[in-house]
Design an enzyme around this catalytic site. Structure first.
Site, short mmCIF file in Angstrom:
data_model
loop_
_atom_site.label_atom_id
_atom_site.label_comp_id
_atom_site.label_asym_id
_atom_site.label_seq_id
_atom_site.Cartn_x
_atom_site.Cartn_y
_atom_site.Cartn_z
N ASP A 86 2.09 -10.68 -5.29
CA ASP A 86 2.00 -10.97 -3.87
C ASP A 86 1.52 -12.40 -3.72
O ASP A 86 0.41 -12.72 -4.14
CB ASP A 86 1.04 -9.99 -3.19
CG ASP A 86 1.15 -10.06 -1.68
OD1 ASP A 86 2.20 -10.50 -1.18
OD2 ASP A 86 0.19 -9.66 -0.99
N GLU A 91 -1.06 -7.91 -7.46
CA GLU A 91 -1.68 -6.98 -6.50
C GLU A 91 -1.42 -5.55 -6.92
O GLU A 91 -0.30 -5.18 -7.30
CB GLU A 91 -1.14 -7.22 -5.09
CG GLU A 91 -1.63 -6.17 -4.09
CD GLU A 91 -1.57 -6.60 -2.63
OE1 GLU A 91 -1.50 -7.82 -2.37
OE2 GLU A 91 -1.60 -5.72 -1.76
#
Lengths: 503, 66
Positions: A86, A91
């Site tokens: 991300d 993430e």
């Protein structure tokens, strides 16, 4: 009526590369995640993503909706999580959970996944090179990255009502939820140490942005569920926590407060009118509360009187106790027992913060970190400007087992654990049983070759004959083990599953 | 004003109900004692801290976060 709180947490991790000059964090993040999932990757399906939608009911022309970078690595894991790049960070979006203890379990499973990813990446790198992952929210130089919480909320509650009650909640919950930070950033007043990693980065009360001018209450309206019935409250104001007690309290108490809002308990409180907990200038207050680890700072209430953040917390706590007696805590915390555990810990924590915060070492991150820093300052006679203290702040969040200072605290026996490490290891590969994550995860465990793509609210299966089959999952509490466990037992192939589902 | 109100602690009945929290609560150690134990922990931490604090902290830069 309060809705059962489906909960999840998303963490953007700090990433750096040892032994490479000017490393590209996007490449490093891809390398890290690919190393973990190289044996099998299921793509993420972006069809239903609309991160620019605003809960206030309109798309703001002057706002910048977060970008979706679909060309980057994006994987769905068998535990129901999404693991992806991300922006410039790896993430881990944990699977949907049905109680705060499960949130702790899948948050710790996420740490384990990152640990395994680092080890896997290292095997394909030069011996002098290594990817380092930190579970924190700031580089100490004005750059922040988020740890977001998600809560399923009744669409019928006006968003303005949520904002009104959540502003004082988020300003004050940091007294236990903060992860602690040396110094200040982003133009905030100077300080030696503050309670929160993230507070300095909040500049607005309400808004859609997540990367600049961050708002205390984020309005992203992307329910990943039936939009007629549900909101997904997207909380971006929290810190990444290492202590299990802190994560448990942060999510559990916020779930209780949200149920109180849904049942209109914070304005009516049974028959009597509830006290108005609104604060003047919440943006200023979130900074000031964070900057005062003595917890003596006085916030100004809507009526002009002043009190501490702890006083506001006690008022929320008192109302929550009353709410628990009248409504119970099953919707908020999954079971009454877990609800009572949250209430008990919440009360004990507030009391101890008043009497002897040092006793909360191993339970609250900011207290644990401050204790280490104070011990170093005393032993080595260090000033707050000494880089060694900034290093301790950073290395507290280092996820390498041999380097993590938090891991040292755990090994010394000082950290209070709420979940069993064996359960954490299971949660690395197995989904929660009490939400739709079970269906997603089980499909991936049973028929990985047939799952073409998945996202939060649907799954696409290739059953061997055209067309591809899209299975909608608009109800986060359907697709649980209780619902679909017997279905899975009776199906040997994904084609049989589709036949049973549509038959 | 809030000083009286905030003493609304969990009732004893509620405390009795809670069996889980007994395992969860920290033992009733004094803050001072914890501090002494922390000093022992520092020796452990010394052995794993990055060698060059200034350089490590300076090079830790994270852009593009939410």
């Amino acid at each position: 009526m309060a809705l059962p709180k489906v909960l999840s947490m998303e963490t953007e991790f700090g990433i750096s590369v040892r032994g490479v000059s000017d490393p590209n964090p996007v490449v490093a993040s891809s390398q890290l995640i690919n190393a973990y999932v190289e044996h099998r990757r299921v793509g993420w399906d972006f069809d239903d993503e609309s991160p620019g939608r605003d809960a206030r009911g309109h798309l703001r022309a002057d706002s910048m909706p977060p970008e979706i970078e679909s060309h980057l690595v994006n994987a769905v894991l068998t535990n129901g999580a999404r693991y992806y790049v991300d922006h410039a960070h790896p993430e881990y979006s944990a699977p949907e959970c049905s109680n705060p203890l499960e949130v702790v379990l899948y948050d710790k499973a996420g740490e384990e996944i990152l640990v395994r990813s680092m080890a896997a990446a290292k095997r394909s790198m030069h011996p002098d090179q290594e990817i380092l992952i930190h579970k924190n929210n700031s580089d100490g130089k004005g750059n922040s990255y988020g740890t977001h919480e998600n809560f399923l909320v009744d669409r019928a509650v006006p968003f303005s009502t949520l904002v009104r009650h959540l502003l004082p909640w988020f300003v004050t919950r940091q007294v236990f939820a903060g992860a602690g930070k040396v110094g200040s950033e982003n133009g905030a007043d100077a300080c030696d140490f503050q309670i929160s990693q993230r507070a300095d980065f909040f500049e607005e009360e309400v808004g859609l942005e997540t990367t600049l001018k961050r708002p205390i209450v984020n309005t992203r309206d992307e329910p990943h569920a039936d939009a007629q019935k549900y909101r997904r409250l997207h909380v971006i104001v929290g810190d990444a926590n290492m202590c299990e007690v802190t994560t448990f309290l942060k999510v559990g108490t916020t779930a209780i407060v949200l149920c109180m809002i849904e049942d209109d308990f914070l304005t009516r409180s049974g028959r009597a009118a509830a006290p108005d907990l609104s604060l003047r200038n919440p943006v200023r207050q979130i900074h000031d509360v964070s900057h005062d680890p003595t917890l003596q700072h006085l916030v100004e209430r809507h009526d002009g009187t002043k009190c501490t953040a702890l006083d506001i917390q006690w008022e929320f706590f008192r109302l929550a106790g009353k709410y628990a007696d009248e409504h119970g805590l099953i919707e908020a915390c999954g079971t009454e027992a877990i609800g009572r555990q949250v209430m008990s810990l919440w009360g004990q924590t507030l009391e101890t913060l008043e009497s002897d915060p040092m006793k909360l070492v191993g339970q609250l991150d900011w207290v644990t970190k401050l204790s280490l820093l104070d011990a170093y300052r005393e032993r080595d006679n260090l000033s707050w400007a000494d880089p060694k203290l900034a290093l301790i702040d950073l290395q507290y969040h280092d996820l390498r087992p041999e380097r993590s200072l938090f891991a040292k605290v755990v090994r010394s026996g000082k950290a209070v654990r709420l979940v069993d490490q064996a359960d954490v290891i299971t949660a690395v590969t197995e989904p929660p049983e009490t939400t739709r994550a079970y269906f997603r995860g089980q499909c991936l465990i049973r028929w990985p070759e047939a799952v073409v793509a998945a996202n939060w609210d649907s799954l696409i299966l290739d059953v061997g004959s055209d067309p591809l089959q899209r299975i909608p999952m608009m109800e986060p509490l359907r697709g649980t083990r209780a619902h679909v466990g017997p279905l899975f037992e009776g199906c040997r192939t994904p084609a049989e599953l589709i036949a049973r589902l549509t038959g | 004003m809030a000083a009286q109100e905030r003493k609304a602690k969990p009732t004893s009945k509620r405390d009795d109900d809670v069996t889980e929290s007994a395992e969860v609560a920290a033992p009733p150690k004094q803050g001072e004692k914890i501090k002494e134990e922390l000093d022992d922990l520092l020796d452990e931490i010394d052995s794993v801290l990055e060698e060059n604090a200034e350089e490590f902290v300076r090079n830790y830069i994270q852009k593009g976060g939410q």
